[in-house]
Design a protein around this motif. Structure first.
Motif, PDB file in Angstrom:
ATOM      1  N   TRP A 145       1.163  -1.066   0.148  1.00 49.16           N
ATOM      2  CA  TRP A 145       0.409   0.188   0.044  1.00 49.16           C
ATOM      3  C   TRP A 145       1.106   1.359  -0.312  1.00 49.16           C
ATOM      4  CZ3 TRP A 145      -4.582  -0.650  -1.545  1.00 49.16           C
ATOM      5  CH2 TRP A 145      -5.120  -1.867  -1.050  1.00 49.16           C
ATOM      6  N   VAL A 146       1.782   0.852   0.864  1.00 52.71           N
ATOM      7  CA  VAL A 146       2.933   2.615   0.928  1.00 52.71           C
ATOM      8  C   VAL A 146       3.799   2.819  -0.923  1.00 52.71           C
ATOM      9  CG1 VAL A 146       5.180   3.296   0.792  1.00 52.71           C
ATOM     10  CG2 VAL A 146       3.368   2.523   2.997  1.00 52.71           C
ATOM     11  N   VAL A 147       3.914   1.358  -0.883  1.00 57.72           N
ATOM     12  CA  VAL A 147       4.056   1.416  -2.287  1.00 57.72           C
ATOM     13  C   VAL A 147       3.377   2.198  -3.417  1.00 57.72           C
ATOM     14  CG1 VAL A 147       4.761   0.097  -4.660  1.00 57.72           C
ATOM     15  CG2 VAL A 147       6.055  -0.261  -2.442  1.00 57.72           C
ATOM     16  N   ALA A 192       0.332   4.247  -2.622  1.00 60.55           N
ATOM     17  CA  ALA A 192       0.248   5.140  -2.318  1.00 60.55           C
ATOM     18  C   ALA A 192       1.939   6.690  -2.777  1.00 60.55           C
ATOM     19  CB  ALA A 192       0.386   5.788  -1.183  1.00 60.55           C
ATOM     20  N   PHE A 193       3.045   5.858  -2.835  1.00 63.91           N
ATOM     21  CA  PHE A 193       3.963   6.695  -3.723  1.00 63.91           C
ATOM     22  C   PHE A 193       3.961   6.919  -4.828  1.00 63.91           C
ATOM     23  CE2 PHE A 193       8.115   5.938  -5.992  1.00 63.91           C
ATOM     24  CZ  PHE A 193       8.847   7.337  -5.507  1.00 63.91           C
ATOM     25  N   VAL A 194       3.316   5.677  -6.196  1.00 64.49           N
ATOM     26  CA  VAL A 194       3.155   5.972  -7.281  1.00 64.49           C
ATOM     27  C   VAL A 194       1.736   6.905  -7.595  1.00 64.49           C
ATOM     28  CG1 VAL A 194       2.756   4.279  -9.147  1.00 64.49           C
ATOM     29  CG2 VAL A 194       4.214   3.548  -7.717  1.00 64.49           C
ATOM     30  N   LEU A 252       1.073   9.229  -5.758  1.00 66.03           N
ATOM     31  CA  LEU A 252       1.240  11.286  -5.264  1.00 66.03           C
ATOM     32  C   LEU A 252       2.281  11.145  -6.687  1.00 66.03           C
ATOM     33  CD1 LEU A 252       1.471  13.303  -3.528  1.00 66.03           C
ATOM     34  CD2 LEU A 252       3.420  11.952  -2.130  1.00 66.03           C
ATOM     35  N   MET A 253       3.117  10.293  -6.841  1.00 69.99           N
ATOM     36  CA  MET A 253       4.184  10.552  -7.961  1.00 69.99           C
ATOM     37  C   MET A 253       3.990  11.323  -9.060  1.00 69.99           C
ATOM     38  SD  MET A 253       7.373  11.044  -5.566  1.00 69.99           S
ATOM     39  CE  MET A 253       8.220  11.584  -6.884  1.00 69.99           C
ATOM     40  N   GLN A 254       2.958  10.029  -9.652  1.00 66.87           N
ATOM     41  CA  GLN A 254       2.669  10.324 -10.579  1.00 66.87           C
ATOM     42  C   GLN A 254       1.373  11.900 -10.783  1.00 66.87           C
ATOM     43  OE1 GLN A 254       2.580   9.523 -13.829  1.00 66.87           O
ATOM     44  NE2 GLN A 254       0.786  10.174 -15.054  1.00 66.87           N
ATOM     45  N   PHE A 274      10.960   8.605 -10.322  1.00 69.18           N
ATOM     46  CA  PHE A 274      10.041   7.593  -9.283  1.00 69.18           C
ATOM     47  C   PHE A 274       9.935   6.468 -11.020  1.00 69.18           C
ATOM     48  CE2 PHE A 274       6.550   9.499 -11.612  1.00 69.18           C
ATOM     49  CZ  PHE A 274       5.670   7.988 -12.023  1.00 69.18           C
ATOM     50  N   ILE A 286       9.985   2.132  -9.021  1.00 68.34           N
ATOM     51  CA  ILE A 286       8.819   1.303  -9.549  1.00 68.34           C
ATOM     52  C   ILE A 286       9.747  -0.135  -8.672  1.00 68.34           C
ATOM     53  CG2 ILE A 286       7.112   0.120  -9.727  1.00 68.34           C
ATOM     54  CD1 ILE A 286       6.508   2.792 -10.962  1.00 68.34           C
ATOM     55  N   LEU A 296      10.824  -1.893  -5.443  1.00 71.72           N
ATOM     56  CA  LEU A 296      10.578  -1.568  -4.988  1.00 71.72           C
ATOM     57  C   LEU A 296       9.920  -2.590  -4.570  1.00 71.72           C
ATOM     58  CD1 LEU A 296       9.482   1.979  -4.527  1.00 71.72           C
ATOM     59  CD2 LEU A 296      11.167   0.520  -3.321  1.00 71.72           C
TER      60      LEU A 296
END
Length: 250
Positions: free
Chosen positions: A22-24, A26-28, A30-32, A65, A69, A72
């Motif tokens: 879920w962190v990954v 959320a990271f993608v 956010l960055m996108q 980012f 991916i 990760l």
């Protein structure tokens, strides 16, 4: 196929039954979102001839980012099981090596595809919440996601191989990102050295930037499809050999 499906479901569950997946995600997202916002800001500040899709996927932030991916989502696939000793147990079970390799690869690819679903709706939200026609064509949007899927198939395979080579997730991640960064910069060889040397065509053929350039303009080409799918198959074959060697290792 039943065994492959069960193993794939088991691997896929590890992404969603732990906070890490879920962190990954959320990271993608956010960055996108930041990449899209920076592209839209550029449209507001100065006239831009390219589409919003093209500009979004050609920002330095996107490539930063995007390449991260894959370490990760793949670094734990084999490395964690090797470290914990569960890989030996899995390989001595009544399953074939190719089923183990493909199940982990398919699970990582399914998760990778899921990561891009919010990005599709981020682009669609542009026209949903405004009365302005979208600053891109549907072909450019679908072409961009098609090439991202193709690149992801190869880059995920590289991550699987890296994870199979070591019992350390950190080392697997470092190997993956190193290979991907090298591959990325190989696309700039013709920019630095020009087009006059004999190998220029080869570097154009493997350039991820050039592939994304064409597909994000809605220009589809079969050569990248052949390149990424064949390269993915070759990398998975190497991964199979590495894992199969461990099965028969005394």
């Amino acid at each position: 196929m039943r065994v492959l499906r069960i193993l794939t479901r088991k691997e896929l569950n590890t992404y969603f039954l732990s906070p890490f997946g879920w962190v990954v995600l959320a990271f993608v997202v956010l960055m996108q979102g930041l990449s899209l916002s920076s592209a839209m800001k550029g449209f507001r500040d100065t006239p831009v001839k390219d589409s919003l899709v093209y500009v979004t996927f050609h920002t330095p932030l996107f490539w930063f980012f995007f390449l991260f991916i894959f370490p990760l989502i793949t670094m734990r696939l084999f490395a964690e099981e090797e470290r914990s000793g569960t890989l030996e147990t899995l390989l001595t079970a009544p399953v074939r090596t190719w089923q183990v390799v493909l199940s982990k690869y398919f699970a990582a690819m399914i998760f990778y595809v899921i990561l891009w679903i919010p990005a599709y709706f981020q682009f669609k939200a542009f026209s949903w919440f405004t009365e302005i026609p979208p600053a891109y064509s549907e072909g450019a949007l679908l072409g961009s996601f098609a090439i991202l899927l193709l690149m992801g198939s190869t880059f995920t395979a590289i991550g699987c191989l890296s994870s199979a080579l070591t019992s350390s997730q950190i080392i697997a991640g470092i190997i993956t990102i190193t290979i991907l960064v090298i591959h990325y910069f190989l696309g700039f060889v013709t920019v630095i050295w020009g087009e006059s040397f004999a190998g220029a065509g080869f570097f154009h053929y493997i350039s991820s930037q050039q592939h994304l350039h064409y597909f994000s303009n809605g220009l589809l080409d079969s050569r990248p499809v052949v390149y990424y799918l064949s390269f993915s198959a070759f990398i998975l074959f190497l991964t199979y050999q590495v894992i199969d060697l461990r099965r028969w290792r005394p």
